[in-house]
Write a protein that holds these residues in place. Structure first.
Motif, PDB file in Angstrom:
ATOM      1  N   ILE A   1       0.835  -1.213   0.000  1.00 27.13           N
ATOM      2  CA  ILE A   1       0.000   0.000   0.000  1.00 27.13           C
ATOM      3  C   ILE A   1       0.870   1.264   0.000  1.00 27.13           C
ATOM      4  O   ILE A   1       0.766   2.105  -0.893  1.00 27.13           O
ATOM      5  CB  ILE A   1      -0.956   0.018   1.218  1.00 27.13           C
ATOM      6  CG1 ILE A   1      -1.897  -1.189   1.180  1.00 27.13           C
ATOM      7  CG2 ILE A   1      -1.760   1.315   1.242  1.00 27.13           C
ATOM      8  CD1 ILE A   1      -2.760  -1.380   2.415  1.00 27.13           C
ATOM      9  N   ILE A   2       1.749   1.383   1.013  1.00 29.81           N
ATOM     10  CA  ILE A   2       2.481   2.643   1.207  1.00 29.81           C
ATOM     11  C   ILE A   2       3.512   2.883   0.099  1.00 29.81           C
ATOM     12  O   ILE A   2       3.546   3.947  -0.514  1.00 29.81           O
ATOM     13  CB  ILE A   2       3.161   2.684   2.595  1.00 29.81           C
ATOM     14  CG1 ILE A   2       2.136   2.398   3.715  1.00 29.81           C
ATOM     15  CG2 ILE A   2       3.859   4.019   2.813  1.00 29.81           C
ATOM     16  CD1 ILE A   2       1.087   3.438   3.903  1.00 29.81           C
ATOM     17  N   MET A   3       4.366   1.880  -0.152  1.00 27.50           N
ATOM     18  CA  MET A   3       5.411   2.086  -1.158  1.00 27.50           C
ATOM     19  C   MET A   3       4.836   2.242  -2.553  1.00 27.50           C
ATOM     20  O   MET A   3       5.249   3.123  -3.317  1.00 27.50           O
ATOM     21  CB  MET A   3       6.408   0.913  -1.132  1.00 27.50           C
ATOM     22  CG  MET A   3       7.598   1.144  -2.045  1.00 27.50           C
ATOM     23  SD  MET A   3       8.551   2.595  -1.497  1.00 27.50           S
ATOM     24  CE  MET A   3       9.644   2.812  -2.861  1.00 27.50           C
ATOM     25  N   GLU A   4       3.854   1.388  -2.866  1.00 27.56           N
ATOM     26  CA  GLU A   4       3.253   1.467  -4.208  1.00 27.56           C
ATOM     27  C   GLU A   4       2.593   2.837  -4.428  1.00 27.56           C
ATOM     28  O   GLU A   4       2.713   3.417  -5.499  1.00 27.56           O
ATOM     29  CB  GLU A   4       2.217   0.344  -4.397  1.00 27.56           C
ATOM     30  CG  GLU A   4       2.806  -1.063  -4.424  1.00 27.56           C
ATOM     31  CD  GLU A   4       3.445  -1.420  -5.783  1.00 27.56           C
ATOM     32  OE1 GLU A   4       3.628  -0.523  -6.617  1.00 27.56           O
ATOM     33  OE2 GLU A   4       3.762  -2.599  -5.980  1.00 27.56           O
ATOM     34  N   THR A   5       1.910   3.335  -3.405  1.00 26.82           N
ATOM     35  CA  THR A   5       1.269   4.645  -3.530  1.00 26.82           C
ATOM     36  C   THR A   5       2.323   5.747  -3.617  1.00 26.82           C
ATOM     37  O   THR A   5       2.239   6.635  -4.471  1.00 26.82           O
ATOM     38  CB  THR A   5       0.334   4.903  -2.321  1.00 26.82           C
ATOM     39  OG1 THR A   5      -0.612   3.833  -2.225  1.00 26.82           O
ATOM     40  CG2 THR A   5      -0.415   6.211  -2.467  1.00 26.82           C
ATOM     41  N   LYS A   6       3.340   5.663  -2.748  1.00 25.21           N
ATOM     42  CA  LYS A   6       4.385   6.709  -2.699  1.00 25.21           C
ATOM     43  C   LYS A   6       5.077   6.858  -4.040  1.00 25.21           C
ATOM     44  O   LYS A   6       5.235   7.975  -4.541  1.00 25.21           O
ATOM     45  CB  LYS A   6       5.405   6.344  -1.617  1.00 25.21           C
ATOM     46  CG  LYS A   6       6.605   7.282  -1.528  1.00 25.21           C
ATOM     47  CD  LYS A   6       7.590   6.792  -0.470  1.00 25.21           C
ATOM     48  CE  LYS A   6       8.751   7.745  -0.297  1.00 25.21           C
ATOM     49  NZ  LYS A   6       9.911   7.423  -1.119  1.00 25.21           N
TER      50      LYS A   6
END
Lengths: 106, 157
Positions: free
Chosen positions: B90-95
């Protein structure tokens, strides 16, 4: 250089780039052939998306600048408001997509 | 070890990625203040925006190089195999993808700073200009917070 027209062109192009980044990201997550094509293009799917987003922004800004007539004060403000809205919506869309993807909702 | 090897090493790349991002965020927060308070000359606003755009481009290149060369091989497997795999998913893919919004947004703010102060008022763009400058800074801060979560997930996997 016509500065209001440059701002208008940049704002519209930035909106198109944000939409592109959201669409290509979600599409590539759902379509393995597209993700593989992006990976093969530059060695990494993110690098390809980055290259295309920069090119898209630059080319569309130039095209709109030379094609559009002088935009009215109202259109200029509308383009900048939409840019703010699309920035927020794009951030929410990607966060929601990757959250749903993690929890296998789609 | 030559200079290029030092620049391409993991801690230096992360340092550049974070350091330039901080400069970019600060520049656009500073610009927000100038636009909101009608402080500073047009030249100083252009200078601040140029520093901000340049810093975000440098942060993008350093972070992108680290992400492509090291993250996938070294960090991703640790996070995915640890207690919080959602941090990558979630976090890395979105970032990594919302970072693509920053440069077009920041360049648009730079274009606004080219306007003479009189034109900024005549076109009624002052409020929108500082809101957009704030949006760049907020996006940078959000990405920074995500980077902190990713580092923490790898460290304490």
């Amino acid at each position: 250089m016509n500065k209001p027209r440059l701002i208008f062109s940049s704002a519209v192009s930035a909106i198109i780039t944000i939409v592109y980044a959201v669409v290509i990201t979600i599409w590539a997550e759902l379509s393995l052939p597209l993700k593989n094509w992006l990976t093969n293009f530059s060695g990494h799917h993110w690098t390809s998306k980055s290259i295309f987003s920069v090119l898209l922004y630059a080319v569309v800004t130039i095209i709109i600048y030379f094609v559009s007539r002088d935009s009215s004060e109202n259109n200029l403000r509308k383009a900048l408001i939409l840019l703010l809205v699309f920035t927020v919506l794009g951030t929410i869309a990607l966060t929601a997509f990757f959250t749903g993807h993690h929890f296998k909702l789609f | 070890m030559d200079l290029l090897a030092i620049i391409q090493s993991k801690p230096v790349l992360i340092g550049f990625h974070l350091g330039f991002a901080i400069v970019g965020i600060d520049a656009f927060l500073w610009l927000l203040g100038k636009l909101k308070g009608d402080g500073g000359s047009r030249k100083s606003m252009i200078g601040t925006a140029v520093i901000g755009v340049g810093a975000f481009i440098a942060s993008w290149l350093a972070g992108g190089y680290y992400y492509v060369v090291y993250y996938g091989k070294l960090v991703r497997p640790i996070i995915k195999g640890g207690t919080a795999p959602w941090v990558h998913n979630i976090i890395m893919e979105t970032k990594e993808h919302i970072f693509l919004f920053i440069i077009p947004l920041a360049v648009t703010v730079l274009c606004i700073t080219f306007l003479e102060k009189g034109d900024l008022e005549r076109l009624k763009l002052r409020r929108l200009a500082w809101l957009l400058s704030g949006a760049v800074a907020m996006l940078g801060l959000l990405i920074g917070a995500m980077g902190f979560i990713i580092s923490a997930a790898a460290r304490w996997a």
